[in-house]
Write a protein that holds these residues in place. Structure first.
Motif, PDB file in Angstrom:
ATOM      1  N   ALA A 156      -5.266  -1.379  -0.462  1.00 31.10           N
ATOM      2  CA  ALA A 156      -5.635  -0.708   0.787  1.00 31.10           C
ATOM      3  C   ALA A 156      -6.877  -1.322   1.425  1.00 31.10           C
ATOM      4  CB  ALA A 156      -5.855   0.779   0.550  1.00 31.10           C
TER       5      ALA A 156
ATOM      6  N   LEU B 245      -6.096   2.630   4.880  1.00 30.57           N
ATOM      7  CA  LEU B 245      -7.389   3.205   4.515  1.00 30.57           C
ATOM      8  C   LEU B 245      -7.505   4.663   4.952  1.00 30.57           C
ATOM      9  CD1 LEU B 245      -9.898   0.300   5.204  1.00 30.57           C
ATOM     10  CD2 LEU B 245      -9.366   1.337   2.996  1.00 30.57           C
TER      11      LEU B 245
ATOM     12  N   THR C 230       0.826  -1.210   0.000  1.00 33.51           N
ATOM     13  CA  THR C 230       0.000   0.000   0.000  1.00 33.51           C
ATOM     14  C   THR C 230       0.857   1.255   0.000  1.00 33.51           C
ATOM     15  OG1 THR C 230      -0.151  -0.191   2.413  1.00 33.51           O
ATOM     16  CG2 THR C 230      -1.998  -1.041   1.117  1.00 33.51           C
TER      17      THR C 230
ATOM     18  N   SER D   6      -3.945   2.131  -5.728  1.00 28.31           N
ATOM     19  CA  SER D   6      -3.925   2.365  -4.283  1.00 28.31           C
ATOM     20  C   SER D   6      -5.139   1.759  -3.589  1.00 28.31           C
ATOM     21  CB  SER D   6      -3.869   3.866  -3.993  1.00 28.31           C
ATOM     22  OG  SER D   6      -2.665   4.429  -4.466  1.00 28.31           O
ATOM     23  N   ILE D   7      -6.291   1.858  -4.233  1.00 27.18           N
ATOM     24  CA  ILE D   7      -7.524   1.358  -3.624  1.00 27.18           C
ATOM     25  C   ILE D   7      -7.477  -0.154  -3.435  1.00 27.18           C
ATOM     26  CG2 ILE D   7     -10.001   1.015  -4.009  1.00 27.18           C
ATOM     27  CD1 ILE D   7      -9.991   3.765  -5.434  1.00 27.18           C
TER      28      ILE D   7
ATOM     29  N   LEU E  40      -5.736   6.714   2.387  1.00 30.16           N
ATOM     30  CA  LEU E  40      -6.071   6.432   0.990  1.00 30.16           C
ATOM     31  C   LEU E  40      -6.553   7.664   0.231  1.00 30.16           C
ATOM     32  CD1 LEU E  40      -6.496   4.385  -1.302  1.00 30.16           C
ATOM     33  CD2 LEU E  40      -8.738   3.847  -0.291  1.00 30.16           C
TER      34      LEU E  40
ATOM     35  N   SER F 203       1.993   5.934  -5.897  1.00 31.94           N
ATOM     36  CA  SER F 203       0.654   5.602  -6.364  1.00 31.94           C
ATOM     37  C   SER F 203       0.516   6.014  -7.825  1.00 31.94           C
ATOM     38  CB  SER F 203      -0.413   6.309  -5.522  1.00 31.94           C
ATOM     39  OG  SER F 203      -1.684   6.153  -6.123  1.00 31.94           O
TER      40      SER F 203
END
Length: 239
Positions: A185, A193, A113, A181-182, A196, A175
Motif C-alpha cells: 500500500a 492508503l 493491495t 497490507s502495509i 489501509l 489481508s
C-alpha cells in the motif's frame, strides 16, 4: 532475540514478495486459485524453515494472538511487529521497482493491495477480514498447542491460509495480515492508503476474537499455543 527478529523480517519479506508477487506478475495466468496456493505454500515452507528460530509469525495479528495467549513477551512482540512491517515494506518497494523500472506488468492494477468497494462494501470487508483472521489465528494457536500432534502444524497453517485466500481474494484481496497490507500500500497510491486502516484494524480484532475462542476451547492455562518455546514444526525454538 536478534536472530528471531531477523527471521521475522526475512520471513515476512518472503511472504509478501513471493505470494503477493504471484498476483502482481501472474494473476491473469494463475488466477485466484494460483495466488491462494502461493500464499499457502510459502507460509508452509516458512513454518518449517524459520519456525525453529522465531515461531514463524510473519504477521502482526498472529503475534498479537500469541502475546494475548502469554506465549511471547510484550518486548518480543513489539520487536516482531517492527521486523514484520520492515520486511513487508522492503518487499513492497522491490515489487514496485520491478513494475516501474523492471518492465514488469502489474496484473492486479494496484500492486496486490487490499481494497473494498467492487465486490464488498466497507462493513462487509470489515466482517470478512475479522472472521478470516480469526480463523487463521485460531488454527495457529490450536495446532501449536502443547497437546497438539507435533510436526504437522505447518501443514495445517499453510492449508488454512490457502482456503482463507480462496474466500477472501474475490472480496478484499485477502489481508488477514497488517504487514502484508502495509508493504504494498505504501507504494500503490492514495486509494490503497485511504483504505489501509481497515486492513490493520480488522486483523487485530480477529486475533483478539481468536484468542477468546481458543480459551473457550482449551482453557487459559492448558497450553501456550504458538509459544516461543514451540514452533510449527514441533521443535524447540532457538533461544
Amino acid at each position: 532475540m536478534g536472530r528471531k527478529v531477523i527471521a521475522e523480517a526475512v520471513g515476512t519479506f518472503v511472504l509478501v514478495f513471493f505470494a503477493v508477487g504471484s498476483a502482481v506478475v501472474g494473476f491473469e495466468t494463475v488466477g485466484p486459485l494460483g495466488v491462494a496456493v502461493a500464499f499457502g505454500f510459502v507460509l508452509l515452507a516458512l513454518a518449517y524453515a524459520i519456525g525453529p528460530i522465531s515461531g514463524c509469525h510473519v504477521n502482526p495479528a498472529v503475534t498479537l494472538g500469541v502475546l494475548l495467549n502469554r506465549g511471547i513477551t510484550p518486548r518480543e512482540a513489539g520487536a516482531y511487529v517492527v521486523a514484520q512491517v520492515v520486511g513487508a515494506v522492503v518487499a513492497g518497494g522491490l515489487l514496485k521497482l520491478l513494475v516501474v523500472a523492471g518492465g514488469v506488468t502489474d496484473e492486479t492494477g494496484g500492486l496486490g493491495t487490499n481494497a473494498w468497494g467492487e465486490s464488498v462494501n466497507l462493513f462487509g470487508a470489515l466482517i470478512v477480514e475479522i472472521i478470516l483472521t480469526a480463523l487463521l489465528v485460531l488454527v495457529v494457536l490450536l495446532v501449536t498447542h502443547a497437546n497438539a500432534s507435533p510436526g504437522f502444524a505447518g501443514l495445517a497453517i499453510g492449508l488454512v491460509l490457502t482456503v482463507i485466500h480462496l474466500v477472501g481474494i474475490p472480496l478484499t484481496g485477502t489481508s488477514v495480515n497488517p504487514a502484508r497490507s502495509i508493504g504494498p500500500a505504501l507504494f500503490a497510491g492514495t486509494q490503497p492508503l485511504s483504505q489501509l486502516w481497515l486492513f490493520i484494524v480488522a486483523p487485530l480484532v480477529g486475533a483478539v476474537l481468536a484468542v477468546g475462542v481458543y480459551r473457550a476451547l482449551v482453557g487459559t492455562r492448558s497450553g501456550l499455543g504458538a509459544t516461543t518455546s514451540h514452533d510449527p514444526t514441533g521443535a524447540a525454538v532457538d533461544r
